[in-house]
Structures are given as C-alpha cells and as structure tokens.
Scaffold this motif. Structure first.
Motif, PDB file in Angstrom:
ATOM      1  N   LEU A  85       0.817  -1.210   0.000  1.00  0.00           N
ATOM      2  CA  LEU A  85       0.000   0.000   0.000  1.00  0.00           C
ATOM      3  C   LEU A  85       0.855   1.266   0.000  1.00  0.00           C
ATOM      4  O   LEU A  85       0.534   2.241  -0.686  1.00  0.00           O
ATOM      5  CB  LEU A  85      -0.928  -0.001   1.224  1.00  0.00           C
ATOM      6  CG  LEU A  85      -2.050  -1.048   1.207  1.00  0.00           C
ATOM      7  CD1 LEU A  85      -2.838  -1.007   2.505  1.00  0.00           C
ATOM      8  CD2 LEU A  85      -2.989  -0.804   0.027  1.00  0.00           C
ATOM      9  N   LEU A  86       1.954   1.257   0.757  1.00  0.00           N
ATOM     10  CA  LEU A  86       2.822   2.432   0.776  1.00  0.00           C
ATOM     11  C   LEU A  86       3.479   2.657  -0.583  1.00  0.00           C
ATOM     12  O   LEU A  86       3.806   3.786  -0.942  1.00  0.00           O
ATOM     13  CB  LEU A  86       3.894   2.274   1.858  1.00  0.00           C
ATOM     14  CG  LEU A  86       3.406   2.396   3.305  1.00  0.00           C
ATOM     15  CD1 LEU A  86       4.545   2.123   4.274  1.00  0.00           C
ATOM     16  CD2 LEU A  86       2.822   3.764   3.567  1.00  0.00           C
ATOM     17  N   GLY A  87       3.676   1.578  -1.353  1.00  0.00           N
ATOM     18  CA  GLY A  87       4.267   1.728  -2.674  1.00  0.00           C
ATOM     19  C   GLY A  87       3.363   2.408  -3.676  1.00  0.00           C
ATOM     20  O   GLY A  87       3.817   2.814  -4.748  1.00  0.00           O
ATOM     21  N   LEU A  88       2.065   2.551  -3.345  1.00  0.00           N
ATOM     22  CA  LEU A  88       1.133   3.235  -4.244  1.00  0.00           C
ATOM     23  C   LEU A  88       1.154   4.746  -4.057  1.00  0.00           C
ATOM     24  O   LEU A  88       0.567   5.470  -4.861  1.00  0.00           O
ATOM     25  CB  LEU A  88      -0.293   2.718  -4.007  1.00  0.00           C
ATOM     26  CG  LEU A  88      -0.538   1.256  -4.388  1.00  0.00           C
ATOM     27  CD1 LEU A  88      -1.931   0.830  -3.978  1.00  0.00           C
ATOM     28  CD2 LEU A  88      -0.349   1.053  -5.879  1.00  0.00           C
ATOM     29  N   LEU A  89       1.799   5.221  -3.012  1.00  0.00           N
ATOM     30  CA  LEU A  89       1.869   6.663  -2.783  1.00  0.00           C
ATOM     31  C   LEU A  89       2.879   7.294  -3.730  1.00  0.00           C
ATOM     32  O   LEU A  89       3.837   6.648  -4.159  1.00  0.00           O
ATOM     33  CB  LEU A  89       2.258   6.943  -1.330  1.00  0.00           C
ATOM     34  CG  LEU A  89       1.276   6.444  -0.260  1.00  0.00           C
ATOM     35  CD1 LEU A  89       1.841   6.700   1.128  1.00  0.00           C
ATOM     36  CD2 LEU A  89      -0.081   7.110  -0.421  1.00  0.00           C
TER      37      LEU A  89
END
Length: 227
Positions: A85-89
């Motif tokens: 999920l953090l990689g989608l920021l």
C-alpha cells in the motif's frame, strides 16, 4: 525524467545508500503500539479486530501444532500489506516489486514447512509425491512431476507477488502518461482516461491487499500439508 517505465522499479540510492532498507523498516514505525489503558482508541481496536479475524480464518482448519505460526504469519501479512500500500503513494518505492525480496521471504518459509513435515511425519510428507492407486507404469513419471511441482512452489509464490504488483504499477504509469499527453490535445478523452486511472488505482489497492493475503494463505496451506 525516466528513461524507461521499468526504471520506477529500480531501488533508489541516496548518497550511495540503497533506500530499500529504509522502505522495509518504515512500515513498522506506522503501526500503533498497544497501551496499558483500559480502553483502546479506534485505530488500535480496528487493528486488533483485523488481526484476530485474519488469524482465526487462517488457522481454524489447521491442527494445533500449526497455531505456533500464528504470530509469524500475522506479522508477515501486515508487513506485506503495508509495503504494497505504501508503494502506491507518490514518490515512494515498492520493495515487493523486487523478485529477490519476495524469493527471500518465500524460500525460507516454504523450506521450513518441508523440514517440519520430513521431521514429524516423513511417511505422510513423502506420500504427497505418489497418490494412492497410481498405475505402476505412471509411478516414475508422477514422482518426477510431483517433485517438480513441490520445488516450484516458492518460485510461484515470489513470481506471483512480483508480477501482479509490477503489472499494476506499469498500467498506472501508462494511463497516467496518456492522460497528461491527451490533456492539451483532447480534454474530454483525457477526462475519461483520468476516470479510468482512478478506477485502476482503486483496483490496485485491492490487488495489494489480496496478494499479501494470498501469499500468506498459500504458505498456511503448505504448512497444513506437513503438520
């Protein structure tokens, strides 16, 4: 400016230091810690509810010795979900798009399940290589096929997680590039592609959660076979 769409999957380096280590340790600082208060806040309550339901769903059909893995699998699930999920920021890096990281997680855990099965019940573990009632002529071929399928399991775990996240990020990058190119030329078409980009981003959030769950679920099935 990126020379290639695949440059976004390269580990960023700052002052000669790979930032993939920072990306791996950062999620742990974002999780709320348990307190000694009588009542928890909403975030702690939601986190506890999610972990309890996840562990109950994964370990309910498993034998009692397999429940020792609950803490490890729950931690792995939360860790993978956070990384995905953090990689989608924006301006972030997704470590789980690296096959080396995914294989480093898949191979030791898969090998641990195999070692446990060979130590506790070797006859049952080896029995998976040859189903009961197999014709005599097919025994050598079937043993080879089942052995290959056994050793390909960690590769399938790592490649599945890497391929799904990489494909999603590439699609987002392609559609975002098309939106910016079409905006001055054909604004209505650019608006439609922007809507498509929003829907794809929501889909990628779901994929990030589902792939982390599938990774842990398959590991639990491998453990269940050997306990």
């Amino acid at each position: 400016m990126m020379l290639s769409f695949f440059d976004q999957f390269m580990s960023p380096v700052f002052l000669g230091i790979p930032l993939i280590a920072l990306a791996l340790t950062l999620p742990w600082t974002l999780f709320p810690k348990l307190t000694t208060r009588w009542l928890n806040n909403r975030l702690l309550t939601l986190q506890s509810w999610f972990i309890n339901n996840f562990t109950q769903q994964i370990f309910q059909p498993m034998n009692l010795p397999g429940h020792k893995w609950a803490l490890l699998f729950a931690s792995l699930m939360v860790f993978l979900m956070s990384l995905n999920l953090l990689g989608l920021l924006p301006y972030t890096f997704t470590p789980t798009t690296q096959l080396s990281l995914n294989m480093a997680l898949a191979v030791p855990l898969w090998l641990a399940t195999i070692i446990i099965g060979m130590r506790n019940q070797p006859t049952h573990a080896l029995g998976h290589l040859l189903p009961e009632g197999t014709p005599t002529l097919l025994i050598p071929v079937l043993i080879i096929i089942e052995t290959i399928s056994l050793f390909i399991r960690p590769l399938a775990l790592g490649v599945r997680l890497t391929a799904n996240l990489t494909a999603g990020h590439l699609l987002i990058q392609l559609i975002a590039t098309a939106t910016f190119v079409l905006l001055p030329l054909m604004p209505p078409v650019a608006f439609l592609t922007a809507i498509l980009l929003l829907l794809l981003s929501l889909l990628e959030v779901a994929v990030a959660l589902i792939q982390a769950y599938v990774f842990v679920l398959l590991l639990s099935l491998y453990l269940q076979e050997n306990i």
